[in-house]
Design a protein around this motif. Structure first.
Motif, PDB file in Angstrom:
ATOM      1  N   PRO A 297       1.208  -0.738  -0.105  1.00 54.62           N
ATOM      2  CA  PRO A 297       0.054  -0.342  -0.543  1.00 54.62           C
ATOM      3  C   PRO A 297       0.861   1.487  -0.015  1.00 54.62           C
ATOM      4  CG  PRO A 297      -0.861  -1.484   1.946  1.00 54.62           C
ATOM      5  CD  PRO A 297       0.652  -2.444   1.066  1.00 54.62           C
ATOM      6  N   PRO A 298       0.236   2.628  -0.659  1.00 56.66           N
ATOM      7  CA  PRO A 298       1.379   3.331  -0.715  1.00 56.66           C
ATOM      8  C   PRO A 298       1.836   3.464   0.695  1.00 56.66           C
ATOM      9  CG  PRO A 298      -0.897   3.873  -2.840  1.00 56.66           C
ATOM     10  CD  PRO A 298      -1.120   2.280  -1.375  1.00 56.66           C
ATOM     11  N   ALA A 299       0.683   3.954   1.773  1.00 57.06           N
ATOM     12  CA  ALA A 299       1.154   4.520   2.866  1.00 57.06           C
ATOM     13  C   ALA A 299       1.751   3.331   3.363  1.00 57.06           C
ATOM     14  CB  ALA A 299      -0.635   4.602   3.667  1.00 57.06           C
ATOM     15  N   ASP A 300       2.211   2.611   3.854  1.00 57.53           N
ATOM     16  CA  ASP A 300       3.000   1.360   4.271  1.00 57.53           C
ATOM     17  C   ASP A 300       4.707   1.372   3.718  1.00 57.53           C
ATOM     18  OD1 ASP A 300       0.598   0.758   4.993  1.00 57.53           O
ATOM     19  OD2 ASP A 300       1.154  -1.238   4.757  1.00 57.53           O
ATOM     20  N   PRO A 301       5.664   1.334   4.762  1.00 58.29           N
ATOM     21  CA  PRO A 301       6.663   1.972   4.237  1.00 58.29           C
ATOM     22  C   PRO A 301       7.456   0.661   3.537  1.00 58.29           C
ATOM     23  CG  PRO A 301       7.233   1.671   6.526  1.00 58.29           C
ATOM     24  CD  PRO A 301       5.214   1.743   6.030  1.00 58.29           C
ATOM     25  N   VAL A 302       7.998   1.026   3.483  1.00 60.09           N
ATOM     26  CA  VAL A 302       8.633  -0.764   1.668  1.00 60.09           C
ATOM     27  C   VAL A 302      10.655  -0.861   1.993  1.00 60.09           C
ATOM     28  CG1 VAL A 302       9.144  -0.924  -0.489  1.00 60.09           C
ATOM     29  CG2 VAL A 302       8.294   0.290   0.159  1.00 60.09           C
TER      30      VAL A 302
END
Length: 107
Positions: free
Chosen positions: A86-91
């Motif tokens: 998800p875009p809000a989660d850290p990668v």
């Protein structure tokens, strides 16, 4: 470049003729094809993702780059399939390969 002296009927040089061909585009086309050929031979020798990105980095440095780093998603580096993030989660990524041109280049 070709130089030729135009002569009259008696053999006297009347001037100088020069023919010049720009081969820059041909050179770069041949260079790209050489890199593509080498990539086809050297990349993908195994199904191991880490080994494949090391091969990719090797070809890039010898072919056209001065410095290459390849980071993989943590899940891929651990051998799993990549999951949508998800875009809000850290990668989280892991350095899988790093190569530099020159004497310090050691695969």
């Amino acid at each position: 470049m070709f130089l030729s002296p135009p002569k009259d009927g008696t053999g006297t040089v009347q001037g100088l003729s020069a023919t010049v061909f720009d081969t820059t585009e041909q050179y770069w086309t041949r260079r790209r094809l050489t890199v593509l050929s080498e990539a086809g031979l050297r990349i993908g020798s195994t199904l191991d993702a880490t080994r494949t990105v090391e091969e990719l980095a090797d070809v890039a440095v010898t072919g056209f780059a001065d410095f290459v780093t390849v980071d993989l998603l943590d899940s891929v580096a651990l051998g799993d399939e990549p999951e949508p993030v998800p875009p809000a989660d850290p990668v989280t990524v892991r350095r899988a390969a790093q190569r530099a041109a020159g004497p310090s280049d050691s695969p």
